[in-house]
Design a protein around this motif. Sequence first.
Motif, mmCIF file in Angstrom:
data_model
loop_
_atom_site.group_PDB
_atom_site.id
_atom_site.type_symbol
_atom_site.label_atom_id
_atom_site.label_comp_id
_atom_site.label_asym_id
_atom_site.label_seq_id
_atom_site.Cartn_x
_atom_site.Cartn_y
_atom_site.Cartn_z
ATOM 1 N N ILE A 158 -4.055 -0.831 0.400
ATOM 2 C CA ILE A 158 -3.887 0.483 -0.204
ATOM 3 C C ILE A 158 -2.383 0.615 -0.460
ATOM 4 C CG2 ILE A 158 -4.177 2.965 0.074
ATOM 5 C CD1 ILE A 158 -6.854 1.415 0.042
ATOM 6 N N CYS A 159 -2.014 0.748 -1.736
ATOM 7 C CA CYS A 159 -0.599 0.769 -2.122
ATOM 8 C C CYS A 159 -0.195 2.162 -2.587
ATOM 9 C CB CYS A 159 -0.345 -0.241 -3.232
ATOM 10 S SG CYS A 159 -0.703 -1.951 -2.731
ATOM 11 N N PHE A 160 0.976 2.598 -2.140
ATOM 12 C CA PHE A 160 1.500 3.920 -2.462
ATOM 13 C C PHE A 160 2.752 3.776 -3.301
ATOM 14 C CE2 PHE A 160 -0.884 4.195 1.414
ATOM 15 C CZ PHE A 160 -1.556 5.400 1.325
ATOM 16 N N VAL A 161 2.860 4.620 -4.324
ATOM 17 C CA VAL A 161 4.064 4.699 -5.148
ATOM 18 C C VAL A 161 4.474 6.164 -5.151
ATOM 19 C CG1 VAL A 161 5.058 4.378 -7.440
ATOM 20 C CG2 VAL A 161 3.349 2.756 -6.588
ATOM 21 N N TYR A 162 5.739 6.408 -4.830
ATOM 22 C CA TYR A 162 6.247 7.776 -4.744
ATOM 23 C C TYR A 162 7.292 8.020 -5.818
ATOM 24 C CZ TYR A 162 4.026 7.519 -0.192
ATOM 25 O OH TYR A 162 3.113 7.357 0.815
ATOM 26 N N ASP A 163 7.392 9.286 -6.272
ATOM 27 C CA ASP A 163 8.411 9.662 -7.244
ATOM 28 C C ASP A 163 9.774 9.248 -6.690
ATOM 29 O OD1 ASP A 163 6.333 10.772 -8.633
ATOM 30 O OD2 ASP A 163 6.847 12.855 -8.147
ATOM 31 N N GLY A 164 10.561 8.590 -7.517
ATOM 32 C CA GLY A 164 11.891 8.160 -7.102
ATOM 33 C C GLY A 164 11.905 6.843 -6.351
ATOM 34 N N GLU A 165 10.744 6.293 -6.020
ATOM 35 C CA GLU A 165 10.639 4.998 -5.348
ATOM 36 C C GLU A 165 9.602 4.160 -6.085
ATOM 37 O OE1 GLU A 165 10.210 4.690 -1.101
ATOM 38 O OE2 GLU A 165 11.138 6.659 -0.850
ATOM 39 N N PRO A 166 10.006 3.443 -7.125
ATOM 40 C CA PRO A 166 9.027 2.730 -7.950
ATOM 41 C C PRO A 166 8.380 1.522 -7.254
ATOM 42 C CG PRO A 166 11.253 2.202 -8.649
ATOM 43 C CD PRO A 166 11.375 3.267 -7.594
ATOM 44 N N GLU A 167 8.962 1.024 -6.179
ATOM 45 C CA GLU A 167 8.417 -0.148 -5.494
ATOM 46 C C GLU A 167 7.206 0.267 -4.649
ATOM 47 O OE1 GLU A 167 8.295 -4.113 -5.034
ATOM 48 O OE2 GLU A 167 9.872 -3.092 -6.137
ATOM 49 N N PRO A 168 6.028 -0.329 -4.890
ATOM 50 C CA PRO A 168 4.846 0.041 -4.107
ATOM 51 C C PRO A 168 5.010 -0.327 -2.629
ATOM 52 C CG PRO A 168 4.284 -1.592 -5.780
ATOM 53 C CD PRO A 168 5.745 -1.335 -5.891
ATOM 54 N N GLN A 169 4.442 0.506 -1.790
ATOM 55 C CA GLN A 169 4.390 0.255 -0.354
ATOM 56 C C GLN A 169 2.922 0.056 -0.002
ATOM 57 O OE1 GLN A 169 6.568 3.198 1.908
ATOM 58 N NE2 GLN A 169 7.897 3.581 0.152
ATOM 59 N N CYS A 170 2.566 -1.169 0.360
ATOM 60 C CA CYS A 170 1.159 -1.525 0.555
ATOM 61 C C CYS A 170 0.830 -1.681 2.035
ATOM 62 C CB CYS A 170 0.836 -2.803 -0.200
ATOM 63 S SG CYS A 170 1.035 -2.622 -1.997
ATOM 64 N N TRP A 171 -0.331 -1.133 2.393
ATOM 65 C CA TRP A 171 -0.791 -1.102 3.765
ATOM 66 C C TRP A 171 -2.243 -1.551 3.836
ATOM 67 C CZ3 TRP A 171 2.367 1.032 7.698
ATOM 68 C CH2 TRP A 171 3.536 1.646 7.245
ATOM 69 N N GLN A 172 -2.619 -2.054 4.994
ATOM 70 C CA GLN A 172 -4.012 -2.299 5.322
ATOM 71 C C GLN A 172 -4.415 -1.197 6.293
ATOM 72 O OE1 GLN A 172 -4.764 -6.063 7.214
ATOM 73 N NE2 GLN A 172 -5.831 -6.804 5.419
ATOM 74 N N PHE A 173 -5.502 -0.491 5.986
ATOM 75 C CA PHE A 173 -5.991 0.582 6.846
ATOM 76 C C PHE A 173 -7.295 0.157 7.489
ATOM 77 C CE2 PHE A 173 -3.176 2.974 4.139
ATOM 78 C CZ PHE A 173 -2.720 4.017 4.935
ATOM 79 N N TRP A 174 -7.507 0.560 8.719
ATOM 80 C CA TRP A 174 -8.794 0.403 9.360
ATOM 81 C C TRP A 174 -9.034 1.605 10.258
ATOM 82 C CZ3 TRP A 174 -4.429 -2.100 10.759
ATOM 83 C CH2 TRP A 174 -4.068 -2.125 12.094
ATOM 84 N N GLN A 175 -10.294 1.846 10.526
ATOM 85 C CA GLN A 175 -10.688 3.021 11.291
ATOM 86 C C GLN A 175 -11.123 2.607 12.683
ATOM 87 O OE1 GLN A 175 -13.500 5.430 9.217
ATOM 88 N NE2 GLN A 175 -13.564 6.997 10.800
ATOM 89 N N THR A 176 -10.660 3.368 13.679
ATOM 90 C CA THR A 176 -11.062 3.153 15.064
ATOM 91 C C THR A 176 -11.654 4.454 15.597
ATOM 92 O OG1 THR A 176 -8.985 3.862 16.087
ATOM 93 C CG2 THR A 176 -9.113 1.551 15.344
ATOM 94 N N GLU A 177 -12.030 4.445 16.840
ATOM 95 C CA GLU A 177 -12.573 5.654 17.461
ATOM 96 C C GLU A 177 -11.536 6.772 17.518
ATOM 97 O OE1 GLU A 177 -14.122 4.537 21.262
ATOM 98 O OE2 GLU A 177 -15.677 3.269 20.376
#
Length: 131
Positions: free
Chosen positions: A77-96
């Motif tokens: 899951i990659c995030f791009v924010y205004d003023g920061e054009p470089e994507p920040q990519c993460w792996q998410f998982w769900q726990t209890e």
Amino acid sequence: MRLALAALLLTALPALAVETPLSAQQFEAYATGKTLTYSLSGEVFGTEQYLPNRRVRWAYTGDICQEGHWYEDADLICFVYDGEPEPQCWQFWQTETGLHARFNNDPEGTELSEVEQTEKPLYCAGPDVGV
């Protein structure tokens, strides 16, 4: 021997399931409409509000908000924010206990944990408040 191996494999399956990254659809279903606060090594790191249409509002603790959006890239899951054009990519998982996120290609192994969840919007102070 076979029974012992089968028992070992069956007990290991739940642990493997915890590490299965969320798909974009699963992440979207879990997060949209929520504001999640994350910690890093037990300290509050920041808060993100997940808006419709894969839009987000993020703030590091004590900092101003950044608007952005997210998208799927393989199992990231990659995030791009205004003023920061470089994507920040993460792996998410769900726990209890909620979501966990691991930053992609991080030799330090940055891992965030969800510590709070609300449906209230993220409070965003302006950069020039009080001036």
